[in-house]
Write a protein that holds these residues in place. Structure first.
Motif, short mmCIF file in Angstrom:
data_model
loop_
_atom_site.label_atom_id
_atom_site.label_comp_id
_atom_site.label_asym_id
_atom_site.label_seq_id
_atom_site.Cartn_x
_atom_site.Cartn_y
_atom_site.Cartn_z
N ALA A 6 96.42 -27.24 57.06
CA ALA A 6 95.75 -29.04 57.68
C ALA A 6 95.37 -28.49 59.56
O ALA A 6 95.26 -29.53 59.76
CB ALA A 6 96.95 -29.34 58.04
N ARG A 7 95.39 -27.39 59.62
CA ARG A 7 95.82 -27.56 61.02
C ARG A 7 94.00 -28.14 61.79
O ARG A 7 93.02 -28.50 63.06
CB ARG A 7 96.16 -26.20 62.05
CG ARG A 7 97.91 -26.67 61.99
CD ARG A 7 98.19 -25.10 62.21
NE ARG A 7 98.59 -24.54 61.41
CZ ARG A 7 98.39 -23.45 60.98
NH1 ARG A 7 99.18 -22.59 62.29
NH2 ARG A 7 98.33 -22.01 60.55
N GLY A 8 93.15 -27.12 61.95
CA GLY A 8 91.94 -26.74 62.36
C GLY A 8 91.90 -25.85 63.59
O GLY A 8 93.25 -25.98 64.30
N PHE A 9 90.69 -25.42 64.04
CA PHE A 9 90.78 -24.47 65.72
C PHE A 9 89.79 -25.53 65.71
O PHE A 9 88.93 -25.49 66.05
CB PHE A 9 90.68 -23.42 65.28
CG PHE A 9 89.18 -22.96 64.73
CD1 PHE A 9 88.15 -23.25 65.95
CD2 PHE A 9 88.83 -22.61 63.16
CE1 PHE A 9 86.53 -23.05 64.88
CE2 PHE A 9 87.38 -22.86 63.22
CZ PHE A 9 87.27 -23.29 63.82
N THR A 10 90.64 -25.64 68.30
CA THR A 10 89.63 -25.49 69.01
C THR A 10 89.23 -24.60 69.40
O THR A 10 89.08 -23.00 69.64
CB THR A 10 90.45 -25.89 70.35
OG1 THR A 10 90.94 -25.48 70.54
CG2 THR A 10 91.52 -27.19 69.51
#
Ligand SMILES: [Zn+2]
Length: 586
Positions: free
Chosen positions: A421-425
């Protein structure tokens, strides 16, 4: 799993769709949708305006007709358009309302619908009107197949005991689950205990399905080796519609591809198909589960901007080549031919010195998906540049760790940290790559991904013992540098890149070239005519610009052609040869 107690009390009533094809030869489908109202006097409904993975507002609602609403017992209610892609339906206080509508589907692309007499290809975004605020509800789809149609295939979970009925846990899953219907060839295989399906629909008569299923299986296995065996889907569907079209679009538990009917009869076409398959399949990790933070949850009614498509698409393209090469589906020569093409797609484009990979990604909606004649001068394709950055990064990580780690390790680390669910910058991604390499790569990413400066290939060439070998093009050929098209016998300029003789001379796109040195040049004879000249010759073009005839002086240049290819150097050391094998397989 059976829900009970307080969880069941919270379970949301699904939206239920029935899809019918009363006259598929007219390219229409009909949808009947039952929406829970929650007792409100009216409900707001919407249709997505774009499909994730394809970054252009496509206004799917323009294909919707005859929207009507009924209450219990068939009582007619009122429904009105409230925005280009929204409707407001009165409920009359009923607990559910039934909306019916028709959708026109005749676009043979992976982001839209196609319906014809013998099969259909449906995508969620252009098909299903959903409930505003109801995206977390289950969405159930029952397909009523026309007589003679036998199969339906989608990664949505089937509803037990109900043929051709599927359930998506939420609207995201519905949009993420294309459906192929008709009389498909379906092959199943298992990898790591997970069921995989190859589904071929359309003109399958010439398609070698046995060969294709072997290829897909090897790609699935090679992908798992990169990603540490993390097959995190319940099952996976490779969905192909076979006609004369091309393209692919990734989803979490499937992808939808289009391929030509003669794909398996031609080595080049088959390699292209394997590459497309590997690309879309690798997306199940890179973009669908390991994603840039901006790409989820989606706003289906507005554009969504991310600077990270050079990672999501470019790295995926880099791995597409490796997933085909490593299990031996392509030869070493074929792999280097592909890598050459990726590098050439960057180095031959003037826009590489104008726009960085991350800004090319950010502007995907207005540039990549809206190309025009000036696109090569103003921007760079984030697929190609991202793939080349991945290649250079792979070499850099291997060098920094003396061959102990590779980009594979770095991608696994990124997956461990940011999948789900997070995703990365971007900063998190850079840090993860740096951690895998054991050295700070922040300034390297600034130079490669965030800058429009030339890339430096020296380190990668040296690590792997590769070289750019000049390709013998014979005598230098005279060259004007304009691309042209044959417009019903007229020789018309279709593209002009900066730093070409034609551009410098002031030739324009849409100019018609009538003559060179006052001798008529026919639409199909430009190349032959230029063979009569040598580089540096001065010629006069007679052109028609908006029907006004004028002359332009052009000093011809030298045809750059393909001047090199990347390949292992003949004098590579044993160490360098071993590194190539560690990288692409033997
Ligand atoms: Zn892609």
């Amino acid at each position: 799993m059976t829900l009970s107690g307080p969880i069941a009390a919270q379970a949301l009533e699904p939206i239920r769709y029935t899809v019918r094809f009363p006259a598929p030869e007219t390219h229409y489908l009909e949808v009947e949708a039952v929406y829970p109202t929650g007792g409100r006097p009216h409900v707001d409904l919407f249709m997505a305006v774009w499909t994730p993975g394809s970054y252009l507002v496509r206004e799917y609602a323009r294909h919707v007709e005859n929207v009507t609403v009924r209450g219990p017992g068939g009582r007619a209610l009122t429904i009105q358009k409230s925005a280009k892609n929204r409707w407001r339906a009165d409920t009359g206080g009923a607990p559910t309302v039934t909306v019916t509508y028709r959708v026109y589907g005749r676009e043979m692309t992976v982001r839209n619908n196609w319906v014809e007499s013998s099969f259909a290809m449906l995508n969620g975004a252009p098909t299903f009107i959903s409930l505003v605020g109801g995206s977390s509800r289950p969405h159930e789809v029952r397909l009523e197949l026309p007589s003679g149609w036998k199969t339906s295939s989608t990664a949505m979970l089937p509803v037990a005991g109900q043929p051709h009925t599927y359930r998506a846990e939420d609207f995201d899953t519905l949009v993420d689950s294309p459906i192929v219907l008709g009389n498909s060839l379906i092959r199943e295989f298992e990898v790591a205990g997970k069921r995989h399906f190859l589904v071929l629909e359309g003109e399958t008569a010439f398609f070698d399905v046995d060969e294709a299923v072997k290829g897909v299986r090897k790609i699935v296995e090679a992908g798992g080796q990169v990603m540490g065996g993390r097959y995190d889907y319940p099952h996976y569907f490779v969905l192909y519609v076979i006609t004369d079209a091309g393209g692919g679009l990734e989803h979490k538990n499937s992808f939808l591809g289009l391929a030509g009917r003669y794909t398996t009869r031609n080595r080049r076409a088959y390699l292209g198909w394997l590459g497309l398959t590997a690309h879309e399949y690798f997306h199940n990790w890179n973009i669908k589960r390991l994603r840039p933070v901006e790409l989820g949850p989606f706003d289906y009614e507005n554009e969504v901007y991310t600077k990270a498509l050079w990672i999501a698409e470019g790295f995926t393209d880099y791995y597409a080549g490796l997933l085909v090469k490593r299990p031996g589906l392509s030869t070493r020569d074929e792999y280097f031919e592909e890598l050459t093409g990726q590098i050439e797609a960057v180095q031959s484009v003037p826009g590489r010195l104008v726009t960085s990979a991350d800004m090319s990604s950010y502007d995907a909606w207005i540039k990549q998906y809206r190309p025009d004649e000036n696109t090569p001068n103003t921007t760079i394709n984030y697929y190609s540049k991202g793939a080349v950055i991945a290649f250079l990064l792979d070499a850099r990580i291997r060098r920094a760790t003396n061959g102990a780690k590779s980009l594979d390790d770095a991608m696994r680390l990124a997956y461990e940290r940011y999948s789900g669910a997070r995703g990365f910058t971007a900063e998190q991604f850079y840090q993860t790559m740096s951690d895998a390499a054991g050295t700070d790569l922040r300034s390297w990413f600034a130079a490669t991904a965030e800058s429009s400066k030339e890339l430096d290939y020296a380190e990668a060439l040296d690590w792997f013992g590769l070289r750019f070998r000049p390709v013998d093009v014979g005598n230098p050929r005279a060259w004007m540098g304009a691309t042209t098209r044959n417009d019903a016998g007229r020789l018309v300029v279709s593209g002009l890149r900066r730093e070409t003789p034609a551009y410098a001379a002031g030739l324009n796109v849409d100019d018609e070239i009538l003559a060179i040195d006052d001798v008529r040049v026919r639409a199909d004879a430009l190349a032959g005519r230029l063979e009569q000249y040598r580089p540096s010759d001065k010629v006069t073009l007679l052109i028609s610009r908006r029907d006004r005839v004028t002359r332009l002086d052009v000093t011809l240049g030298t045809d750059p052609g393909r001047r090199w290819r990347i390949e292992p150097a003949p004098n590579a050391t044993a160490d360098q040869k071993q590194r190539v094998t560690a990288w692409i397989g033997s």
